[in-house]
Design an enzyme around this catalytic site. Structure first.
Site, PDB file in Angstrom:
ATOM      1  N   LYS A   1       0.263  -5.306  -9.754  1.00 19.11           N
ATOM      2  CA  LYS A   1       1.161  -6.215 -10.647  1.00 19.11           C
ATOM      3  C   LYS A   1       0.142  -6.720 -11.855  1.00 19.11           C
ATOM      4  CE  LYS A   1       4.836  -6.706  -7.990  1.00 19.11           C
ATOM      5  NZ  LYS A   1       4.457  -5.669  -7.075  1.00 19.11           N
TER       6      LYS A   1
ATOM      7  N   SER B   1       7.985  -1.065  -9.238  1.00 21.24           N
ATOM      8  CA  SER B   1       7.680  -2.420  -9.968  1.00 21.24           C
ATOM      9  C   SER B   1       6.918  -2.331 -11.046  1.00 21.24           C
ATOM     10  CB  SER B   1       7.094  -3.285  -8.803  1.00 21.24           C
ATOM     11  OG  SER B   1       5.884  -2.881  -8.549  1.00 21.24           O
TER      12      SER B   1
END
Lengths: 200, 200
Positions: free
Chosen positions: A158, A121
């Site tokens: 993230k 990710s």
DNA sequence: CTTTCATATATACAAATGTATACTAAAAAA
DNA sequence: TTTTTTAGTATACATTTGTATATATGAAAG
């Protein structure tokens, strides 16, 4: 900090090399001999390095040269956490999968920990599957920084944005979508201050 | 390894303490002064410590005491090279910009060095501008591995392919093109076995 | 143009430092 | 018991090492 001349940089490099090789600094004469010039010249370079703040010369002490900042870097072991328990700021020993020892100078700060990155990710941000993310624990994070965030029971890495009272977690991967959360749903665990990758 | 007497252990402890505090070892007289006895006694203890294998005394060198084993525990300093000189496999001290200390277990091998990555050419491979690439020196490289290659006078990090007697250097960046070279034009310096990134 | 700085040679000197030896004494080992 | 090791004191000496100064050249700065 002022700039060094070429020769001064070379002398500083030799100092570090000699130190790590012998465990003690060289004498002025040894420095001169290494570079092929007479030693009083070496002393001049040392004086310059001291004036520019790179080393400290202890007067009248043989080999009394301290390299500032790098003199004897304290090494610390950063624990590798396999999983992060919700709501526990302190590190429980049963969660430690191992340690990585790195320079204090490279990753300063207290309470650092490591997470092994899983998934793709954050690939476009240069964080690959299997990397170790070095995390500095903190409760808040600046807009757009890469953070470790706890959603429910799972910790993810993230890029974090705060917009209109929502928390936006943006993966660095074109194939993945950002997710939007209420601030109450997420817990900021820390900021990713470094990456260590080993592909031996 | 033989046992130490109480005094010898004390002296060894003082050696380590002094070293980490000052960055260089004490003189024999300083050791004596610290414990309150005359310095020739301290020399006796040092001789004993050397005979038992705990330290090494470099003859006629001021402060020439090396602590064996314990001083640099299982850790190696990897030199950071600012530039790479063409055709020189060994590391010249004037090229050392500093060192990074990391676990032997993380990056095993001899003669490792670090390069500071410049540019975006390996971005899609997770190697960003400013990263430190940990390099294991080797003359050849397996097809498709990330290597440090010397072209002319410049060292670059690229994914290396060998195809039809040509060397293909492929950047990991969609906006950049691979380059094709004759084997005689390029020198393989090593393989990138790790990445260390600090964004403190 | 003058001054400053970086770089380097050459030399003199004082201080710091390691080496060596003689001597004493207590504890441990043979 | 005798010898060796450990732990000191005391002293002399040679070497290593840092400090200081004079001199010179080229480059950079003012």
């Amino acid at each position: 900090m002022k700039d060094l001349t070429h020769t001064q940089r070379m002398v500083l490099g030799f100092l570090k090399e000699y130190l790590s090789k012998h465990g003690y600094p060289p004498t002025i004469r040894e420095i001169g001999a290494h570079f092929g010039f007479l030693w009083p010249a070496a002393r001049g370079h040392l004086k310059s390095l001291e004036k520019k703040g790179f080393i400290r010369i202890n007067p009248s002490r043989s080999r009394g040269i301290e390299i500032i900042g790098a003199s004897y870097p304290e090494r610390k072991a950063i624990p590798i956490l396999g999983r992060i328990r919700a709501g526990s700021p302190e590190i429980a020993s049963e969660e430690i999968d191992g340690t990585i020892k790195v320079d204090e100078t490279l990753f300063p700060g207290e309470g650092l920990f490591c997470l092994k990155v899983r998934g793709e990710s954050m690939r476009d941000g240069g964080i690959l599957d299997g990397d170790f993310a070095v995390v500095r624990p903190q409760n808040t994070i600046e807009n757009g920084e890469i953070g470790v965030v706890l959603i429910g029971d799972e910790a993810t890495i993230k890029r974090v944005f705060l917009k209109e009272k929502k928390v936006i977690l943006k993966p660095e991967n074109k194939e993945m979508e950002a997710t939007i959360h209420e601030p109450s749903e997420v817990t900021i665990l820390g900021r990713v201050i470094g990456i260590i990758r080993s592909r031996v």
